[in-house]
Design an enzyme around this catalytic site. Structure first.
Site, mmCIF file in Angstrom:
data_model
loop_
_atom_site.group_PDB
_atom_site.id
_atom_site.type_symbol
_atom_site.label_atom_id
_atom_site.label_comp_id
_atom_site.label_asym_id
_atom_site.label_seq_id
_atom_site.Cartn_x
_atom_site.Cartn_y
_atom_site.Cartn_z
ATOM 1 N N GLU A 181 -9.927 -2.209 5.661
ATOM 2 C CA GLU A 181 -10.485 -2.003 7.000
ATOM 3 C C GLU A 181 -11.737 -2.866 7.201
ATOM 4 O O GLU A 181 -12.303 -3.376 6.229
ATOM 5 C CB GLU A 181 -10.830 -0.519 7.185
ATOM 6 C CG GLU A 181 -9.642 0.424 7.133
ATOM 7 C CD GLU A 181 -8.707 0.316 8.343
ATOM 8 O OE1 GLU A 181 -9.086 -0.320 9.353
ATOM 9 O OE2 GLU A 181 -7.596 0.852 8.270
ATOM 10 N N HIS A 192 -7.295 -5.170 10.409
ATOM 11 C CA HIS A 192 -7.055 -4.760 9.022
ATOM 12 C C HIS A 192 -5.757 -5.356 8.493
ATOM 13 O O HIS A 192 -4.815 -5.603 9.248
ATOM 14 C CB HIS A 192 -7.096 -3.231 8.857
ATOM 15 C CG HIS A 192 -5.933 -2.484 9.429
ATOM 16 N ND1 HIS A 192 -6.084 -1.387 10.233
ATOM 17 C CD2 HIS A 192 -4.600 -2.642 9.293
ATOM 18 C CE1 HIS A 192 -4.896 -0.916 10.565
ATOM 19 N NE2 HIS A 192 -3.967 -1.660 10.003
ATOM 20 N N ASP A 225 0.808 -1.227 0.000
ATOM 21 C CA ASP A 225 0.000 0.000 0.000
ATOM 22 C C ASP A 225 0.840 1.275 0.000
ATOM 23 O O ASP A 225 2.044 1.238 0.212
ATOM 24 C CB ASP A 225 -0.973 -0.008 1.198
ATOM 25 C CG ASP A 225 -0.348 -0.512 2.491
ATOM 26 O OD1 ASP A 225 0.885 -0.582 2.566
ATOM 27 O OD2 ASP A 225 -1.097 -0.831 3.423
HETATM 28 C C1 F6R Z 1 1.473 -1.928 6.294
HETATM 29 C C2 F6R Z 1 0.033 -2.114 6.385
HETATM 30 C C3 F6R Z 1 -0.714 -2.212 7.677
HETATM 31 C C4 F6R Z 1 0.100 -2.721 8.862
HETATM 32 C C5 F6R Z 1 -0.762 -2.808 10.118
HETATM 33 C C6 F6R Z 1 0.028 -3.240 11.324
HETATM 34 O O1 F6R Z 1 1.925 -1.873 4.942
HETATM 35 O O2 F6R Z 1 -0.572 -2.170 5.365
HETATM 36 O O3 F6R Z 1 -1.838 -3.017 7.477
HETATM 37 O O4 F6R Z 1 0.631 -3.983 8.561
HETATM 38 O O5 F6R Z 1 -1.342 -1.553 10.370
HETATM 39 O O6 F6R Z 1 0.940 -2.231 11.659
HETATM 40 P P1 F6R Z 1 2.023 -2.430 12.796
HETATM 41 O O7 F6R Z 1 3.000 -3.452 12.303
HETATM 42 O O8 F6R Z 1 2.670 -1.074 12.924
HETATM 43 O O9 F6R Z 1 1.309 -2.871 14.029
#
Ligand code: F6R
Length: 242
Positions: free
Chosen positions: A143, A138, A67
């Protein structure tokens, strides 16, 4: 599904890097699907370490990221392109032309989504997709409540996400309102999926995603339907699953 439990974040990072390394070693031109966020940072550091020791060669590896924010240039320190450059690409011998992140500056974001789908197809699909998981389940920017059957698409960020991101920008007005994300359909087409989770705060959502019903309200629950998922987490994140 295979589950690997590590003692802590470092152990989780090392195990996840082991799995990605196996792909790079066994298929030097692997297509790696990559994620940003805090969880995979240690995994990238471990891969860089093994590269520096001469154990890994990224010269033929191709990558495709999940993304990117709409409106952020690759040089913006909150863009996901910038994250990937600074956390991995700038430190290994990958060919920059073989790295793909959605173009957040595309004049026509919808057309960019179609182009991105074609990039993934032209590479022959994704060998292993790395995923972090949000506290609400998500994956990518998919979402709760989003349709399962989408490929790469543009999403409007929720007010709560905009609010949460505001701290990284000089003003609330600068916070991106939209993002481009691979959809659940694109993610599910990866041949293998590696989910990384760390910390007690993820324990409830890990349990819901992997033992609860498969529902759009918990996007990651769809992973139960994938034939080759590897879940790597530390004890804290997996505490309610085991
Ligand atoms: C990252 C992404 C998000 C994260 C998710 C978890 O490219 O698309 O879905 O993987 O928000 O984030 P962290 O690892 O910071 O808890």
């Amino acid at each position: 599904m295979k589950i690997y439990v590590a003692d802590d974040y470092k152990g989780m990072s090392r195990k996840a890097a082991n799995i990605v390394s196996a792909h790079v070693i066994l298929k030097p031109n692997s297509v790696l699907g990559l994620a940003t966020g805090s969880t995979p940072v240690g995994m990238y550091q471990q891969l860089i370490d093994w590269y520096n020791k001469g154990d890994l060669d990224f010269s033929q590896v191709r990558t495709v990221n999940l993304d990117e924010y709409v409106g952020l240039a690759p040089t913006h320190d909150q863009s996901y392109r910038y994250f990937m450059q600074t956390n991995l690409f700038d430190h290994v011998n990958i060919d920059p032309a073989s790295t793909n992140v959605p173009n957040g500056m595309a004049a026509d974001p919808e057309a960019e989504c179609l182009r991105y789908n074609q990039v993934i197809r032209d590479m022959g699909g994704i060998d292993i997709q790395v995923l972090g998981m949000g506290h609400n389940g998500h994956i990518g920017f998919n979402e709760p409540g989003h349709a399962f059957e989408l490929e790469t698409h543009v999403v409007d960020l929720t007010e709560s996400t905009i609010e949460a991101n505001a701290r990284f920008f000089a003003s609330r007005e600068e916070v991106p309102r939209r993002a481009i994300t691979m959809g659940i359909k694109s993610i599910m087409q990866a041949r293998q999926i590696l989910v990384v989770v760390s910390g007690e705060s993820k324990a409830d959502i890990v349990k819901a995603a992997f033992t609860g019903p498969v529902v759009p309200e918990v996007p990651a629950s769809i992973l139960q339907m994938h034939p080759d998922v590897v879940l790597v987490g530390d004890k804290a994140a997996l505490s309610k699953l085991l």
